[in-house]
Design an enzyme around this catalytic site. Structure first.
Site, mmCIF file in Angstrom:
data_model
loop_
_atom_site.group_PDB
_atom_site.id
_atom_site.type_symbol
_atom_site.label_atom_id
_atom_site.label_comp_id
_atom_site.label_asym_id
_atom_site.label_seq_id
_atom_site.Cartn_x
_atom_site.Cartn_y
_atom_site.Cartn_z
ATOM 1 N N ASP A 10 -4.693 -5.852 -1.814
ATOM 2 C CA ASP A 10 -5.955 -5.678 -1.103
ATOM 3 C C ASP A 10 -5.714 -5.144 0.309
ATOM 4 O O ASP A 10 -4.751 -4.409 0.542
ATOM 5 C CB ASP A 10 -6.741 -6.995 -1.108
ATOM 6 N N SER A 11 -6.546 -5.537 1.263
ATOM 7 C CA SER A 11 -6.434 -4.973 2.616
ATOM 8 C C SER A 11 -5.128 -5.343 3.307
ATOM 9 O O SER A 11 -4.635 -4.590 4.155
ATOM 10 C CB SER A 11 -7.611 -5.437 3.476
#
Length: 243
Positions: A10-11
């Protein structure tokens, strides 16, 4: 051809190529040895990541990655009824999604080193301060993530790694071994500071080194300049089958 190492997540993975990021540090370590490929998608959960598998890791590829890190769960652990509830994935589904991801990677390449990374711990005070900075008076009084719940997801990640026989970095536990981890390792209660990135980098490299992917032991893709004879530059390339 250089080996390829994919960072999937993810981020926290997407941001890993920022200055001081753990992905950038891996690229430096494996310079001329392996290509570090970042496949991080901010806001993604394991549920949404499943749709990416066949695109990033196509079955039947003749050049699959030699290693892949799977760093997902921080968004799955968002609490229902709070600001980030659209990202919430129930615990059992999260566990099953991780299984599906690992099984796909094993099908893609039985020899691939698969490293699961647990969600990081959560600094609830830091998350609340971040929410206030973004939403002002509209920010919810209750945090949208808690460290206790993040720990539950981390535990399931640990269980999947044991169950399927893949490598693990228990980031949730590792970071909390350090006093003051909340502000030392987390910039907004969730995402990583340079020190937090350093922890991920060191733990991932430790796993890689233990799995015969030590950068210093891997061959360079092309000869070092000192090996090239200026009077006969083609020689070393011929010797290595590069012509």
């Amino acid at each position: 051809m250089r080996a390829e190492i994919v960072l999937f997540g993810d981020s926290i993975t997407e941001q890993s190529f920022k200055y001081g990021g753990w992905g950038a540090s891996l690229t430096d370590t494996y310079s001329r040895k392996a290509d570090i490929v970042v496949r991080g998608y901010g806001g993604y959960t394991t549920r949404w990541a499943l749709f990416l598998l066949h695109h990033i890791f196509p079955l039947g590829s003749t050049t699959p990655p030699v290693a892949t890190t799977v760093f997902l769960g921080a968004n799955d652990a968002a609490l229902p009824g709070r600001t980030s509830e659209r990202q919430h994935v129930p615990l059992e589904e999260y566990k099953e999604n991780l299984r599906k991801i690992v099984c796909h990677l094993k099908e893609c390449s039985p020899t691939m080193l698969i490293v699961l990374i647990t969600p990081p711990p959560i600094d609830e005070e830091g998350r609340q301060q971040y929410a206030t900075s973004v939403y002002g008076e509209k920010a919810m009084a209750a945090p949208e993530r808690t460290n206790e719940v993040a720990g539950n997801y981390a535990n399931e990640c640990v269980e999947v790694a044991k169950e399927l026989g893949v490598s693990l970095v228990n980031l949730w536990s590792k970071m909390q071994e350090t006093q003051g981890w909340q502000k030392k390792f987390l910039s907004d209660g969730l995402h990583l500071t340079p020190d937090g990135n350093r922890v991920v980098y060191e733990e991932v490299v430790k796993v890689f080194n233990g799995a015969s992917l030590c950068a210093s032991d891997m061959p360079s893709d092309f000869p070092h300049h000192s090996e090239i004879d200026p009077q006969n530059p083609a020689k070393v390339f011929q010797e290595r089958g590069l012509l």
